[in-house]
Scaffold this active site. Structure first.
Site, PDB file in Angstrom:
ATOM      1  CG  ASP B  60      -1.902  -1.108   1.218  1.00  0.00           C
ATOM      2  OD1 ASP B  60      -2.223  -1.586   0.132  1.00  0.00           O
ATOM      3  OD2 ASP B  60      -2.321  -1.530   2.314  1.00  0.00           O
ATOM      4  CE  LYS B  62       2.903  -0.059   7.119  1.00  0.00           C
ATOM      5  NZ  LYS B  62       4.279  -0.041   7.640  1.00  0.00           N
ATOM      6  N   PRO B 138       3.842  -3.005  10.935  1.00  0.00           N
ATOM      7  CG  PRO B 138       4.682  -5.036  11.659  1.00  0.00           C
ATOM      8  CD  PRO B 138       4.426  -3.651  12.105  1.00  0.00           C
ATOM      9  CG  LEU B 494      11.923 -37.449  34.418  1.00  0.00           C
ATOM     10  CD1 LEU B 494      13.271 -38.015  33.988  1.00  0.00           C
ATOM     11  CD2 LEU B 494      11.158 -36.894  33.228  1.00  0.00           C
ATOM     12  N   GLY B 496       8.557 -42.872  37.097  1.00  0.00           N
ATOM     13  CA  GLY B 496       9.546 -43.896  37.443  1.00  0.00           C
ATOM     14  C   GLY B 496      10.712 -43.363  38.252  1.00  0.00           C
ATOM     15  CB  SER B 567       3.827 -31.333  38.865  1.00  0.00           C
ATOM     16  OG  SER B 567       4.771 -31.824  39.775  1.00  0.00           O
TER      17      SER B 567
END
Lengths: 305, 658
Positions: B60, B62, B138, B494, B496, B567
């Site tokens: 355009d 700009k 942009p 982890l 295990g 977790s």
């Protein structure tokens, strides 16, 4: 500044308020901030704004000058006098390793000198004191890559800037959260222009280094640039003799790297008038920017201010 | 406007208006110069500042438009022009002989090489009426966040369209984002009029279509101007090619438009940024006035404490003020010593902002890493940083079509409406009424990056109406009866790693000592409370949130709670920590190397994960983020479980829990 009777801020009042807001955010969000003090006109304005921001308290951070040992003598005198007058804590850091190796602009060239005595030295100082935020006086109108930098500009633990991965910065909300060893460079003058700076100095009667005003000074002309012979360390070429010319400086740095302009502007209004009519922008006087189009961006990524 | 072209100065026409047209410095006229410059500086004192945004796509024009504004305002110094001449040969798209005005504004090297604008750049120019700050943003959809960033600090938007193409999808997108950010003034610059033969009907049909669309978005003021940025028509000079247009040029419009008057008329608000305490005799509260005016003697309220007093002094270094208004940075001294700290808001007593902790909000997501409902972020609003979660995503908005779409999480550049819950109530006004009191950013707790931005639409309920039921028997009393300090032992590691084995042994030891405990095990909870949850990132977050809430209730009951959960994410463990009081959350990292866990593989899960049968398995298809500062780290690969359990019990004794 006093407000207009109509409840509307002038452009300088709006800029001033914005800068003060930024400085207070830094004081509140960081543990150990520092203000870079480069002795130039932008630093003078930044310091004045800091005095305003925390009045009646003193600014809750020290000033830091990274001394390359090649600054104009008048700059060093001015620096020490201002710190004394204002009763502020001033830290002067010199890269002693660079001094031991004899690094200087004449022996090693501007690129090595700037890197060792300025960029590396700055990083040393920031590491040594563990500063987590450092104010700089850079303006977005100075140079194209600066136009994109944030007000709170994040640096990694190795002081690098990543222009493609900057934190979005919205409204007046500044994010100063960092991890261990990381830091933020803060640019409270981001939205000021050179003209704003001079107008503000004029309106607030802010002291600046006398080198900004024209005076007969000893200079030599090299590659079209007038270099002031500020001390005996300057090696003269065969047949070169310093001559006294009426000159002043638009920007201040290491004297061997800072071009003077011939001028008769001896007062602040005359300096402003001259600037309004000037046909070259201020950084042209800095030898280090002319290496390549994107040189400032490259240096900033390395940790330069 | 013609006089502007006569000299090359920093300030456009103003310098020429005030000073002699001769552009050479006149050293012999020093007194004249001093008087001239004094008069000039005086005239400059009254100038105000307009911040505007330009948006539109690369095509355009700009950047060309901004380059043209700078060029026309004669901000271009000679050496910048010389550098430009050089650069145009290398990167220019306008051919070797024509200046590429866009190169003036595309700053970063990467952008020059790619020929696109990828970030927000700020530009400055000034005329005798105003100083301007332009946020150049942009146009592509993947840069929605950049546009929103640019729009957040501007008073007005200049939207570009190509006269040959008219109103496109991206025009609608930009308009939506502009309206989302509360910008009320839009200039539609219909560019490249030279390429449609300066045709009036083309311009008028584009303008009409756009006005209809903008009206639907609630944009109050739309001004349409036909321009050619490349040729300079209707930018600063009226076009001779379009005599049918009698409106202002773009620059004339920007110089005259009135913006931002309304914040001063709104009730007084100031967020306290910094408590100013130089000595025992002075206690001031520093901040920038967000809206309204304040006078000496005004009655104010401090929120959220709701204490009231009056303003005693308005302090600045330039002297005390009788009154101060929106935009000014001041320090207030109050009549009574009340406890005020950073994050509090000082407001007009008779027009108070709300105080709440649950809101309906618009969020713009700005990170590659998705926003997950219920994940805890830091929310920065006013001068506070508060923990908070987006608890529900109502829907996202397709920024091109404005359609509402269902979403389980937010991705980069998503715009959504959802619910925000904060860890504590904050003073606020809806964004539409007071942008500074209703805006917030979201900060990732681990990376500290700014990952989102948002606007408060309204509070879901007033926190002031919600009272905790105060009970006589509280946590402290319940714990004292049990002879222990309640806490959560959070075992993470982890699959295990040995969490369940160690926590089981610890609980046995505590019970043998007569302590009151409860064990929450990941697998067991998933059979009941969390039966409805799977293993996507969203579900893992919710899994942990529920377990955290249950643990908190059990801590209130005075129990020592053992939580044994993989977790994997730091954010969720932090969320659990934040729910409890200091010292109640004890993170125990069961640190067993992945190889050891995989060799043990007690449930055969690693084997299946490696075979691709279990997607998102922690350590294989999904990351495990180890704790950075756990209260205890167990090197669980080498030592016996009994020894590890003893370490945990020793820690509890040291901390005075048992």
């Amino acid at each position: 500044m006093t407000a207009l009777t109509a409840e509307r801020l002038t452009h300088l009042e709006r800029l001033e308020a914005e800068s003060i807001h930024i400085m207070r955010e830094v004081a509140a969000q960081f543990r150990n901030p520092v203000m870079m003090y480069s002795i130039g006109k932008d630093s003078s304005v930044m310091l004045h704004l800091a005095l305003k921001a925390f009045y009646p308290s003193k600014p809750p951070f020290p000033l830091l000058h990274v001394d390359t040992t090649w600054k104009f003598r008048e700059m060093v005198e001015f620096r020490d006098r201002r710190a004394r007058e204002l009763g502020l804590d001033l830290i002067v850091h010199i890269n002693e390793e660079g001094v031991r190796q004899g690094v200087g602009p004449f022996t090693h060239g501007s690129a090595v000198h700037t890197d060792v005595m300025k960029t590396q030295s700055l990083k040393q100082a920031l590491d040594k004191y563990g500063f987590d935020a450092a104010f700089g006086g850079a303006r977005r109108d100075e140079e194209k890559s600066r136009a994109k930098e944030r007000v709170f500009s994040f640096r990694t633990a190795t002081h690098r800037w990543d222009p493609k991965n900057q934190r979005p910065e919205l409204w007046n909300l500044y994010n100063g959260r960092i991890g261990k060893g990381e830091s933020i460079r803060v640019f409270p003058l981001s939205n000021w222009t050179e003209l704003d700076i001079w107008q503000y100095i004029y309106l607030n009667d802010i002291p600046v280094v006398p080198l900004y005003f024209a005076k007969k000074r000893p200079v030599v002309e090299r590659d079209g640039t007038l270099i002031m012979v500020d001390d005996e360390r300057m090696p003269l070429e065969p047949g070169e003799t310093p001559e006294y010319r009426q000159v002043r400086f638009r920007t201040l740095g290491c004297y061997p790297l800072t071009g003077a302009i011939e001028s008769d502007a001896t007062t602040l209004p005359e300096v402003i008038l001259e600037m309004l009519l000037a046909k070259t922008s201020e950084r042209q006087g800095r030898v280090i920017d002319q290496d390549q189009a994107a040189s400032m961006e490259a240096k900033k990524q390395e940790g330069y201010f | 406007m013609a006089s502007e072209r006569e000299d090359t100065t920093d300030t456009g026409s103003s310098a020429s208006d005030v000073m002699a047209p001769d552009t050479s410095p006149a050293p012999h006229q020093e007194n004249d110069s001093a008087a001239q410059i004094a008069a000039y500086l005086k005239s400059q004192e009254d100038k105000d500042l307009l911040r505007f945004l330009t948006c539109g796509s690369v095509d355009d024009g700009k950047s060309t438009l901004i380059g043209r504004l700078l060029y026309d305002c004669q901000l271009l110094f000679e050496d910048q022009l010389a550098a430009l001449n050089n650069d145009s040969g290398r990167y220019g798209t306008q051919g070797p002989d024509e200046l590429d005005l866009a190169l003036l504004v595309d700053g970063l090297a990467a952008e020059r090489e790619q020929g696109i604008t990828i970030d927000v750049a700020y530009r400055f120019f000034t005329t005798d009426k105003r100083k301007f700050v332009v946020a150049d943003t942009p146009g592509h959809e993947q840069y929605t966040r950049n546009m929103v960033t640019g729009a957040s600090t501007t008073d007005l938007a200049v939207l570009l369209v190509d006269a040959r193409k008219g109103v496109l999808t991206q025009t609608r997108r930009h308009s939506y984002l502009v309206s989302l950010l509360g910008i009320r003034q839009v200039v539609l610059a219909v560019n490249k009029m030279d390429l449609v033969d300066w045709d009036q009907s083309t311009f008028e049909s584009i303008a009409a279509e756009y006005r209809t669309f903008a009206g639907r978005l609630g944009i109050e003021h739309v001004t349409c101007i036909p321009v050619s940025a490349l040729k300079g028509d209707n930018i600063s000079q009226s076009s001779t090619h379009m005599p049918w247009y009698d409106g202002p040029t773009l620059l004339e419009y920007l110089e005259q438009v009135k913006v931002g008057q309304d914040v001063t008329d709104r009730p007084f608000r100031m967020a306290v940024q910094w408590v100013n305490r130089p000595n025992l005799d002075f206690r001031g509260f520093s901040g920038t006035i967000a809206s309204g005016t304040v006078k000496r003697g005004d009655e104010i309220v401090v929120l959220p404490s709701a204490k009231t007093t009056t303003v005693k002094r308005i302090v600045t270094m330039d002297g005390e003020l009788d009154r101060a208004f929106a935009g000014q940075a001041v320090t207030l001294v109050l009549d009574e010593e009340i406890d005020i700290s950073r994050g509090d808001v000082i407001a007009a007593a008779e027009h108070r902002p709300g105080v709440a902790d649950q809101f309906s909000v618009h969020v713009v997501w700005m990170s590659e890493q998705a926003l997950l409902p219920e994940r805890s972020y830091l929310v920065h609003t006013g001068s506070s940083f508060v923990g908070g979660r987006v608890t529900r995503i109502k829907h996202t908005v397709n920024v091109n079509t404005l359609e509402a779409l269902a979403a389980s999480h937010l991705e980069l550049n998503d715009v959504a409406i959802g619910d925000l819950h904060l860890d504590r109530p904050v003073p606020f006004d809806p964004y539409a009424e007071n942008p500074q009191m209703g805006s917030f950013i979201l900060v990732d707790r681990m990376t500290n990056a700014t990952v989102g931005a948002g606007m408060i639409d309204f509070a879901l309920r007033r926190s002031t109406n919600v009272h905790w039921h105060a009970t006589k028997v509280d946590k402290r009393v319940r714990a004292a009866a049990k002879g222990q300090a309640p806490c959560v032992l959070w075992f993470t590691g982890l699959s295990g790693a040995g969490k369940s084995v160690v926590s089981d042994l610890v609980e046995q030891r505590l019970n043998a000592m007569g302590k009151h405990t409860m064990l929450l095990d990941g697998d067991n909870v998933r059979h009941g409370l969390n039966r409805d949850l799977g293993f996507t990132d969203e579900d893992r977050v919710e899994n942990i949130r529920r377990v955290s809430e249950v643990s908190k209730l059990m801590v209130d009951a005075g129990l020592i709670v053992l939580v044994s959960f993989i977790s994997p994410f730091r954010s969720e463990r932090q969320m659990a920590r934040d729910m409890l009081d200091d010292g109640e959350f004890l993170e125990i990292f069961v640190d067993t190397p992945l190889e050891v866990c995989e060799a043990r593989d007690p449930k055969g899960l690693y084997k299946r994960a490696r075979a691709g049968e279990i997607p998102n398995f922690t350590g294989i298809g999904s990351p495990y983020e180890p704790p950075e500062n756990p209260e205890l780290r167990l090197e669980a690969g080498e030592r016996e479980a009994e020894q590890l359990a003893k370490d945990v019990v020793d820690m509890l004794a040291q901390r005075g829990v048992i």
